[in-house]
Enzyme design. Structure first.
Site, PDB file in Angstrom:
ATOM      1  N   ARG A  57      49.244  25.750  80.868  1.00 16.26           N
ATOM      2  CA  ARG A  57      48.145  27.524  80.901  1.00 16.26           C
ATOM      3  C   ARG A  57      48.305  27.233  79.874  1.00 16.26           C
ATOM      4  O   ARG A  57      47.277  27.423  79.196  1.00 16.26           O
ATOM      5  CB  ARG A  57      49.295  27.871  81.507  1.00 16.26           C
ATOM      6  CG  ARG A  57      48.613  29.570  82.571  1.00 16.26           C
ATOM      7  CD  ARG A  57      49.399  30.408  81.064  1.00 16.26           C
ATOM      8  NE  ARG A  57      50.810  30.383  80.719  1.00 16.26           N
ATOM      9  CZ  ARG A  57      51.248  31.412  79.787  1.00 16.26           C
ATOM     10  NH1 ARG A  57      50.240  31.852  78.581  1.00 16.26           N
ATOM     11  NH2 ARG A  57      52.451  31.097  79.904  1.00 16.26           N
ATOM     12  N   ASP A  58      49.856  27.517  79.200  1.00 16.26           N
ATOM     13  CA  ASP A  58      49.769  28.052  77.754  1.00 16.26           C
ATOM     14  C   ASP A  58      49.447  26.453  76.491  1.00 16.26           C
ATOM     15  O   ASP A  58      48.569  27.294  75.674  1.00 16.26           O
ATOM     16  CB  ASP A  58      51.322  28.125  77.508  1.00 16.26           C
ATOM     17  CG  ASP A  58      51.914  29.199  75.892  1.00 16.26           C
ATOM     18  OD1 ASP A  58      50.469  28.615  75.241  1.00 16.26           O
ATOM     19  OD2 ASP A  58      53.296  29.017  75.927  1.00 16.26           O
ATOM     20  N   HIS A  88      61.320  30.432  76.451  1.00 16.41           N
ATOM     21  CA  HIS A  88      60.523  30.309  76.397  1.00 16.41           C
ATOM     22  C   HIS A  88      60.497  29.747  74.954  1.00 16.41           C
ATOM     23  O   HIS A  88      60.156  31.082  74.578  1.00 16.41           O
ATOM     24  CB  HIS A  88      59.039  30.663  77.029  1.00 16.41           C
ATOM     25  CG  HIS A  88      57.766  30.312  76.992  1.00 16.41           C
ATOM     26  ND1 HIS A  88      57.191  30.385  77.928  1.00 16.41           N
ATOM     27  CD2 HIS A  88      56.573  30.411  75.580  1.00 16.41           C
ATOM     28  CE1 HIS A  88      55.612  29.771  76.838  1.00 16.41           C
ATOM     29  NE2 HIS A  88      55.716  30.507  76.125  1.00 16.41           N
ATOM     30  N   CYS A 143      49.538  31.607  72.032  1.00 14.59           N
ATOM     31  CA  CYS A 143      48.433  33.059  73.074  1.00 14.59           C
ATOM     32  C   CYS A 143      47.404  33.076  72.138  1.00 14.59           C
ATOM     33  O   CYS A 143      47.457  33.764  70.599  1.00 14.59           O
ATOM     34  CB  CYS A 143      49.630  34.051  72.922  1.00 14.59           C
ATOM     35  SG  CYS A 143      48.859  35.765  73.403  1.00 14.59           S
TER      36      CYS A 143
HETATM   37  C1  LIG Z   1      44.582  41.991  82.040  1.00 19.49           C
HETATM   38  C2  LIG Z   1      43.091  42.109  81.676  1.00 19.49           C
HETATM   39  C3  LIG Z   1      42.712  41.461  82.618  1.00 19.49           C
HETATM   40  C4  LIG Z   1      42.590  43.059  81.573  1.00 19.49           C
HETATM   41  O1  LIG Z   1      41.245  43.529  80.823  1.00 19.49           O
HETATM   42  P1  LIG Z   1      40.262  44.885  81.072  1.00 19.49           P
HETATM   43  O2  LIG Z   1      38.888  44.174  80.906  1.00 19.49           O
HETATM   44  O3  LIG Z   1      41.110  45.975  81.069  1.00 19.49           O
HETATM   45  O4  LIG Z   1      40.005  44.739  82.995  1.00 19.49           O
HETATM   46  P2  LIG Z   1      39.245  45.223  83.406  1.00 19.49           P
HETATM   47  O5  LIG Z   1      40.415  45.884  84.787  1.00 19.49           O
HETATM   48  O6  LIG Z   1      39.467  46.628  82.802  1.00 19.49           O
HETATM   49  O7  LIG Z   1      38.258  45.028  84.589  1.00 19.49           O
HETATM   50  C5  LIG Z   1      37.604  44.078  83.784  1.00 19.49           C
HETATM   51  C6  LIG Z   1      36.482  43.223  84.861  1.00 19.49           C
HETATM   52  O8  LIG Z   1      37.341  41.819  85.221  1.00 19.49           O
HETATM   53  C7  LIG Z   1      38.150  42.044  86.707  1.00 19.49           C
HETATM   54  N1  LIG Z   1      39.295  41.700  86.669  1.00 19.49           N
HETATM   55  C8  LIG Z   1      40.336  42.139  86.088  1.00 19.49           C
HETATM   56  N2  LIG Z   1      41.421  41.532  86.099  1.00 19.49           N
HETATM   57  C9  LIG Z   1      41.247  40.280  86.218  1.00 19.49           C
HETATM   58  C10 LIG Z   1      41.656  39.213  87.024  1.00 19.49           C
HETATM   59  N3  LIG Z   1      43.001  38.584  87.437  1.00 19.49           N
HETATM   60  N4  LIG Z   1      41.029  37.961  87.430  1.00 19.49           N
HETATM   61  C11 LIG Z   1      39.479  38.233  87.401  1.00 19.49           C
HETATM   62  N5  LIG Z   1      38.250  39.286  86.974  1.00 19.49           N
HETATM   63  C12 LIG Z   1      39.384  40.171  86.816  1.00 19.49           C
HETATM   64  C13 LIG Z   1      37.672  43.557  86.618  1.00 19.49           C
HETATM   65  O9  LIG Z   1      37.647  42.810  88.738  1.00 19.49           O
HETATM   66  C14 LIG Z   1      35.880  44.195  85.870  1.00 19.49           C
HETATM   67  O10 LIG Z   1      35.516  42.989  86.897  1.00 19.49           O
HETATM   68  P3  LIG Z   1      33.479  43.949  87.122  1.00 19.49           P
HETATM   69  O11 LIG Z   1      34.249  45.353  87.897  1.00 19.49           O
HETATM   70  O12 LIG Z   1      33.252  44.324  85.486  1.00 19.49           O
HETATM   71  O13 LIG Z   1      32.958  42.629  87.708  1.00 19.49           O
HETATM   72  C15 LIG Z   1      42.832  41.126  80.494  1.00 19.49           C
HETATM   73  O14 LIG Z   1      43.278  41.721  79.810  1.00 19.49           O
HETATM   74  C16 LIG Z   1      43.645  39.480  80.590  1.00 19.49           C
HETATM   75  O15 LIG Z   1      43.615  38.308  81.009  1.00 19.49           O
HETATM   76  N6  LIG Z   1      44.297  39.435  79.651  1.00 19.49           N
HETATM   77  C17 LIG Z   1      45.025  38.099  79.508  1.00 19.49           C
HETATM   78  C18 LIG Z   1      45.242  37.665  78.466  1.00 19.49           C
HETATM   79  C19 LIG Z   1      45.390  36.536  78.269  1.00 19.49           C
HETATM   80  O16 LIG Z   1      45.663  35.299  79.122  1.00 19.49           O
HETATM   81  N7  LIG Z   1      46.984  35.894  77.564  1.00 19.49           N
HETATM   82  C20 LIG Z   1      47.308  35.039  77.092  1.00 19.49           C
HETATM   83  C21 LIG Z   1      48.601  34.957  78.161  1.00 19.49           C
HETATM   84  S1  LIG Z   1      50.168  35.786  77.692  1.00 19.49           S
HETATM   85  C22 LIG Z   1      50.813  34.698  76.696  1.00 19.49           C
HETATM   86  O17 LIG Z   1      50.035  33.557  76.074  1.00 19.49           O
HETATM   87  C23 LIG Z   1      52.406  34.909  76.331  1.00 19.49           C
HETATM   88  C24 LIG Z   1      53.543  33.734  77.346  1.00 19.49           C
HETATM   89  C25 LIG Z   1      52.950  34.370  78.793  1.00 19.49           C
HETATM   90  O18 LIG Z   1      52.745  32.432  76.811  1.00 19.49           O
HETATM   91  C26 LIG Z   1      54.787  34.166  76.641  1.00 19.49           C
HETATM   92  C27 LIG Z   1      54.615  33.416  75.110  1.00 19.49           C
HETATM   93  O19 LIG Z   1      54.291  32.313  74.869  1.00 19.49           O
HETATM   94  O20 LIG Z   1      55.846  33.967  74.585  1.00 19.49           O
END
Ligand SMILES: CC(C)(COP(=O)([O-])OP(=O)([O-])OC[C@H]1O[C@@H](n2cnc3c(N)ncnc32)[C@H](O)[C@@H]1OP(=O)([O-])[O-])[C@@H](O)C(=O)NCCC(=O)NCCSC(=O)C[C@@](C)(O)CC(=O)[O-]
Length: 317
Positions: free
Chosen positions: A20-21, A214, A247
Site C-alpha cells: 500500500r504505502d 508509522h 504519500c
Molecule cells: C477521498 C477521495 C476519494 C476524495 O476525492 P473526491 O474527488 O473529493 O471524491 P468525490 O467524493 O467527489 O467522488 C468523485 C468520484 O470518485 C468516486 N469515489 C469516491 N471515493 C471513492 C472510492 N473510495 N473508491 C472508488 N471511487 C470513489 C465517486 O463515486 C465519484 O465518482 P463519479 O460519480 O464521478 O463517477 C480522494 O481524495 C482520495 O482517494 N484520496 C486518497 C489519496 C491517497 O491515497 N493518499 C495516500 C494515502 S494517505 C498516506 O499515505 C499517509 C499514510 C496513511 O501513509 C500515513 C503516513 O505515511 O504518514
C-alpha cells in the site's frame, strides 16, 4: 507503561505496508500475481499483519486498482490480519464487501495536508469515521477501524503541527468509533525526543488504543524513532520491505522505515517478532524483479546479519 516494563514485554509486531504505502508513490505497476507472490513470501517469513492496498478511485492510484483481488488472496492466509486503507465511506463499503479484516482511515493532523490528500478537513474525516462505524456495525462486520493520524509531527505543506491538535484528533477519532489509532510521521519531521514526548502523552490519553507507530525514514531517523516509540510501550510498527513508500500528496515524502532493518534491530534487542530475517532479505531480493526501475533502500541487505553467537563459535573453532 514505563520503559522498563515495556522491555519486559519483549514482543513486537511489524505490519508490512509495502503493498500500500510502498507502491502508492511509485510509477511502476506490479502485477496482481506478483503482489500475491509477495504476500505468500512475507507470510512464509512470519509476517502476520499486512496492509495490501487502498480502496481509492482507480484513476488516482492505478498501482492499487487491483486491491480487491489482492485482498481476497491475503484473506485466504490463515492467521493473517489483512488491512486496506480507506479514504472515505465509499472506500469502506468496498473494503467491507471484499472482506477486509481491518480498515485504516488516514487523517492528517495538518489541515493543509488533509485538504491536499483527501479534499476534507481533519474534522470532516472524523465525521466520516462515524459514518464508517455505523455502516460497519449495520453490516455485522468485525473489521477493525484504525484511525491513522498522519503528519503528526509536522509537514512540508504547513510546517509545524501542534501536539495538542494531534491529541485532540486522536481522541475525536476514538469517540467517533475508531477501534484504535496510530501515529505517523509522514515526511520525516520527527526525532526520537519528539516521538517519546508525543507517544507518552498519547498513551497517557488513550493507553492501549494507540496501537501502531508509522515512521518514514526521510531524514534517516526512522529506526531511532521506532526505538523511541518502543520505549514508550508501543509494540506495533508499520514498515516497508526495501524501504519504499511515501504519500503522493505530501511533497518531499520518501520511504518508510525498512521492514528487514526494523525486524533485525528488534531481534538484536531480544524482541520476538516471529519474523525470519534472512527470508525477508530473500524477499527483498525478489522485489528487484517486480520493481526493476525503482530504488530499494535499507542497510541490512548490504552487510548481512551477524551470525548468532553459537554459529560464530562453531566457525571460529
Ligand atoms: C477521498 C477521495 C476519494 C476524495 O476525492 P473526491 O474527488 O473529493 O471524491 P468525490 O467524493 O467527489 O467522488 C468523485 C468520484 O470518485 C468516486 N469515489 C469516491 N471515493 C471513492 C472510492 N473510495 N473508491 C472508488 N471511487 C470513489 C465517486 O463515486 C465519484 O465518482 P463519479 O460519480 O464521478 O463517477 C480522494 O481524495 C482520495 O482517494 N484520496 C486518497 C489519496 C491517497 O491515497 N493518499 C495516500 C494515502 S494517505 C498516506 O499515505 C499517509 C499514510 C496513511 O501513509 C500515513 C503516513 O505515511 O504518514
Amino acid at each position: 507503561m514505563t520503559a522498563t516494563s515495556t522491555l519486559a514485554t519483549q514482543r513486537a509486531s511489524i505490519r508490512e505496508v509495502g503493498l500500500r504505502d510502498g507502491l502508492q508513490s511509485l510509477a511502476s505497476i506490479v502485477s496482481t500475481a506478483d503482489k500475491c507472490a509477495w504476500i505468500d513470501a512475507a507470510y512464509d517469513a512470519g509476517m502476520r499483519e499486512m496492509e495490501v492496498g487502498s480502496m481509492v478511485p482507480a484513476h488516482l492510484l492505478p498501482q492499487l486498482a487491483d486491491t480487491e483481488a489482492v485482498l481476497a488472496h491475503a484473506c485466504s492466509k490463515p492467521g493473517l490480519l489483512a488491512s486496506v486503507l480507506v479514504p472515505n465511506l465509499k472506500g469502506a463499503e468496498r473494503a467491507l464487501a471484499a472482506g477486509a479484516q481491518s480498515m485504516v482511515v488516514p487523517l492528517s493532523a495538518s489541515y493543509a495536508h488533509s485538504l491536499a490528500n483527501l479534499r476534507k478537513t481533519p474534522d470532516d474525516v472524523v465525521a466520516e469515521v462515524a459514518r464508517i462505524r455505523a455502516v460497519r456495525d449495520a453490516a455485522g462486520s468485525h473489521a477493525q477501524i484504525e484511525g491513522g493520524v498522519g503528519t503528526a509531527f509536522g509537514c512540508t505543506l504547513q510546517g509545524d503541527v501542534a501536539e495538542s491538535e494531534v491529541l485532540r484528533l486522536m481522541q475525536a477519532l476514538l469517540d467517533a468509533g475508531a477501534d484504535h489509532v496510530s501515529l505517523a510521521d509522514t515526511v520525516g519531521y520527527a526525532d526520537p525526543d519528539s516521538v517519546r514526548r508525543l507517544f507518552e502523552k498519547a498513551r497517557r490519553l488513550v493507553d492501549g488504543r494507540l496501537r501502531t507507530a508509522h515512521f518514514h525514514d526521510t531524514r534517516g531517523m526512522g529506526l531511532a524513532n521506532a526505538y523511541a516509540a518502543w520505549q514508550t510501550g508501543i509494540t506495533h510498527f508499520d514498515a516497508c520491505l526495501g524501504g519504499i513508500g511515501g504519500c503522493p500528496h505530501a511533497p518531499g515524502a520518501s520511504g518508510n522505515v525498512t521492514t528487514e532493518d526494523l525486524a533485525y534491530m528488534l531481534q538484536r534487542m531480544g524482541v520476538a517478532t516471529g519474523l525470519d530475517v534472512p527470508a525477508l532479505l530473500q524477499l527483498r531480493q525478489r522485489m528487484h524483479a517486480w520493481l526493476p526501475n525503482e530504488k530499494l533502500h535499507g542497510s541490512l541487505w548490504q552487510a548481512g546479519v551477524i551470525a548468532a553467537p553459537q554459529a560464530c563459535a562453531a566457525i571460529c573453532t
